[in-house]
Design a protein around this motif. Structure first.
Motif, mmCIF file in Angstrom:
data_model
loop_
_atom_site.group_PDB
_atom_site.id
_atom_site.type_symbol
_atom_site.label_atom_id
_atom_site.label_comp_id
_atom_site.label_asym_id
_atom_site.label_seq_id
_atom_site.Cartn_x
_atom_site.Cartn_y
_atom_site.Cartn_z
ATOM 1 N N LEU A 1 31.394 -27.848 -35.705
ATOM 2 C CA LEU A 1 33.013 -28.840 -37.176
ATOM 3 C C LEU A 1 32.682 -27.799 -37.735
ATOM 4 C CD1 LEU A 1 33.687 -31.367 -38.115
ATOM 5 C CD2 LEU A 1 31.108 -32.301 -38.480
ATOM 6 N N LEU A 2 32.385 -26.969 -38.215
ATOM 7 C CA LEU A 2 31.716 -26.518 -39.562
ATOM 8 C C LEU A 2 33.002 -25.035 -39.033
ATOM 9 C CD1 LEU A 2 30.536 -25.285 -42.021
ATOM 10 C CD2 LEU A 2 29.001 -23.510 -40.497
ATOM 11 N N PHE A 3 32.988 -24.553 -38.129
ATOM 12 C CA PHE A 3 33.745 -23.974 -37.753
ATOM 13 C C PHE A 3 35.890 -24.444 -37.963
ATOM 14 C CE2 PHE A 3 37.091 -22.774 -34.023
ATOM 15 C CZ PHE A 3 37.333 -21.455 -34.378
ATOM 16 N N LEU A 4 35.533 -25.466 -37.312
ATOM 17 C CA LEU A 4 36.735 -26.567 -37.049
ATOM 18 C C LEU A 4 36.850 -26.848 -38.853
ATOM 19 C CD1 LEU A 4 36.196 -29.046 -34.795
ATOM 20 C CD2 LEU A 4 37.619 -27.178 -34.590
ATOM 21 N N LEU A 5 35.828 -26.839 -39.763
ATOM 22 C CA LEU A 5 36.372 -27.434 -40.695
ATOM 23 C C LEU A 5 37.087 -25.584 -41.743
ATOM 24 C CD1 LEU A 5 36.260 -28.910 -43.492
ATOM 25 C CD2 LEU A 5 33.777 -27.866 -44.017
ATOM 26 N N VAL A 6 36.473 -24.809 -41.485
ATOM 27 C CA VAL A 6 36.675 -23.455 -42.030
ATOM 28 C C VAL A 6 38.601 -23.194 -41.080
ATOM 29 C CG1 VAL A 6 36.276 -21.030 -41.587
ATOM 30 C CG2 VAL A 6 33.981 -22.544 -41.591
ATOM 31 N N LEU A 7 38.569 -23.385 -40.532
ATOM 32 C CA LEU A 7 39.611 -23.037 -40.050
ATOM 33 C C LEU A 7 40.708 -23.866 -40.115
ATOM 34 C CD1 LEU A 7 40.992 -21.876 -37.460
ATOM 35 C CD2 LEU A 7 41.224 -23.802 -36.130
ATOM 36 N N HIS A 8 40.070 -25.141 -40.888
ATOM 37 C CA HIS A 8 40.649 -25.961 -41.627
ATOM 38 C C HIS A 8 41.370 -25.932 -43.219
ATOM 39 C CE1 HIS A 8 42.424 -30.322 -42.723
ATOM 40 N NE2 HIS A 8 41.769 -30.387 -43.822
ATOM 41 N N VAL A 9 40.597 -25.365 -43.052
ATOM 42 C CA VAL A 9 39.765 -24.961 -45.527
ATOM 43 C C VAL A 9 41.228 -23.802 -44.950
ATOM 44 C CG1 VAL A 9 39.417 -24.159 -47.127
ATOM 45 C CG2 VAL A 9 38.514 -26.376 -45.918
ATOM 46 N N GLY A 10 40.844 -22.830 -44.125
ATOM 47 C CA GLY A 10 42.170 -21.177 -44.100
ATOM 48 C C GLY A 10 43.237 -21.500 -43.526
ATOM 49 N N GLY A 11 43.583 -22.284 -43.143
ATOM 50 C CA GLY A 11 44.931 -23.127 -42.729
ATOM 51 C C GLY A 11 45.492 -23.453 -43.882
ATOM 52 N N ALA A 12 44.975 -24.235 -44.329
ATOM 53 C CA ALA A 12 45.230 -25.420 -45.814
ATOM 54 C C ALA A 12 46.054 -24.330 -46.551
ATOM 55 C CB ALA A 12 44.332 -25.921 -46.197
ATOM 56 N N LEU A 13 45.055 -23.335 -47.040
ATOM 57 C CA LEU A 13 44.930 -22.075 -48.571
ATOM 58 C C LEU A 13 45.559 -21.029 -47.860
ATOM 59 C CD1 LEU A 13 40.969 -21.405 -48.828
ATOM 60 C CD2 LEU A 13 42.570 -22.454 -50.076
ATOM 61 N N LYS A 14 46.216 -21.223 -46.252
ATOM 62 C CA LYS A 14 47.227 -19.845 -46.202
ATOM 63 C C LYS A 14 48.314 -20.142 -46.488
ATOM 64 C CE LYS A 14 50.200 -18.182 -42.548
ATOM 65 N NZ LYS A 14 51.208 -18.734 -42.304
ATOM 66 N N HIS A 15 48.801 -21.866 -45.801
ATOM 67 C CA HIS A 15 50.034 -22.911 -46.780
ATOM 68 C C HIS A 15 50.814 -22.590 -47.788
ATOM 69 C CE1 HIS A 15 50.724 -23.119 -42.473
ATOM 70 N NE2 HIS A 15 49.437 -24.364 -42.252
ATOM 71 N N GLN A 16 49.455 -22.592 -48.605
ATOM 72 C CA GLN A 16 49.006 -23.255 -50.135
ATOM 73 C C GLN A 16 49.714 -21.392 -51.166
ATOM 74 O OE1 GLN A 16 48.849 -25.827 -52.458
ATOM 75 N NE2 GLN A 16 49.296 -25.063 -53.633
ATOM 76 N N PHE A 17 48.769 -20.481 -50.444
ATOM 77 C CA PHE A 17 48.720 -18.847 -50.889
ATOM 78 C C PHE A 17 49.459 -18.151 -50.427
ATOM 79 C CE2 PHE A 17 45.402 -21.205 -53.145
ATOM 80 C CZ PHE A 17 45.359 -21.400 -53.431
#
Length: 231
Positions: free
Chosen positions: A195-211
């Motif tokens: 779950l921690l790995f998936l959370l990091v992947l999810h947050v990383g994707g969101a930040l990539k799309h945003q910035f």
């Protein structure tokens, strides 16, 4: 003045819509609880003892709210993906599916662990307590205090999963129940790391799309300007 097709920006609605208020609140409350539970669980030995005190209540809250979130998601049409590459869209679908599965499975295994103890007042509970006292005496330690029932936010006793608790109702089943508890504890920790790995992947994707991609990803979840709401 005509513009070429490749220069047209993504449709405004796909870029600026946000999720419904209910979906946004559920998202951030569940996210905060997950961060607390991962921290208090994975770093339990390194943190002050009291930091773990709300772990069970928070975990069950994650389970309940995740069920609500899944039902809400099924009842409301979600937002379309922001413009992205095909492989990103595929990865996002897989990540979201696994995130929801882990959000349900990790707290469920925690609930199973709570249930995998002999019911209070049963012959199995008395047998298990006698075994613990005998082991403590042999090790020169004081007898352990009987286990107190787990309370949900200090208000009501957490109900046990009947078939799991009944495994240790009689002395003959205590050993089997204890082994099952240990198995669930190992599974709980392993899936929590996933779950921690998936959370990091999810947050990383969101930040990539945003910035990086300059898409209003965060606005869709209530941070910044956006129009609501769906999903």
């Amino acid at each position: 003045m005509a513009t070429t097709a490749w220069a047209d920006p993504p449709p405004l609605r796909a870029r600026t819509d946000r999720y419904t208020r209910v979906a946004i609140v559920l998202h951030w409350v569940i996210a905060a609880a997950i961060i607390y539970n991962l921290t208090s669980g994975l770093l339990r030995d390194q943190l002050p003892r009291g930091f773990f005190a709300l772990h069970i209540s928070s975990g069950l809250t994650i389970l309940i709210l995740s069920v609500v979130r899944v039902v809400w998601k099924l009842m409301h049409k979600g937002l379309p993906f922001l413009p992205m590459a095909g492989w990103e869209r595929w990865l996002a679908r897989i990540t979201h599916f696994l995130l929801y599965a882990a959000m349900l499975f990790v707290p469920w295994t925690g609930w199973v662990m709570i249930s995998a103890n002999p019911p209070a007042g049963s012959a199995g509970a008395a047998y298990a307590q006698a075994q613990s006292a005998q082991a403590a005496t042999a090790a020169g330690k004081p007898a352990p205090v009987p286990r107190k029932p787990s309370l949900f936010w200090g208000l009501v006793e957490v109900p046990k999963i009947g078939p799991v608790a009944d495994l240790g109702r009689e002395p003959a089943g205590v050993a089997e129940q204890r082994a099952f508890h240990e198995q669930m504890e190992e599974t709980h920790g392993t899936v929590a790391i996933m779950l921690l790995f998936l959370l990091v992947l999810h947050v990383g994707g969101a930040l990539k799309h945003q910035f990086v991609d300059r898409q209003p990803e965060l606005a869709r979840m209530g941070i910044g300007r956006g129009r609501g709401g769906s999903g």
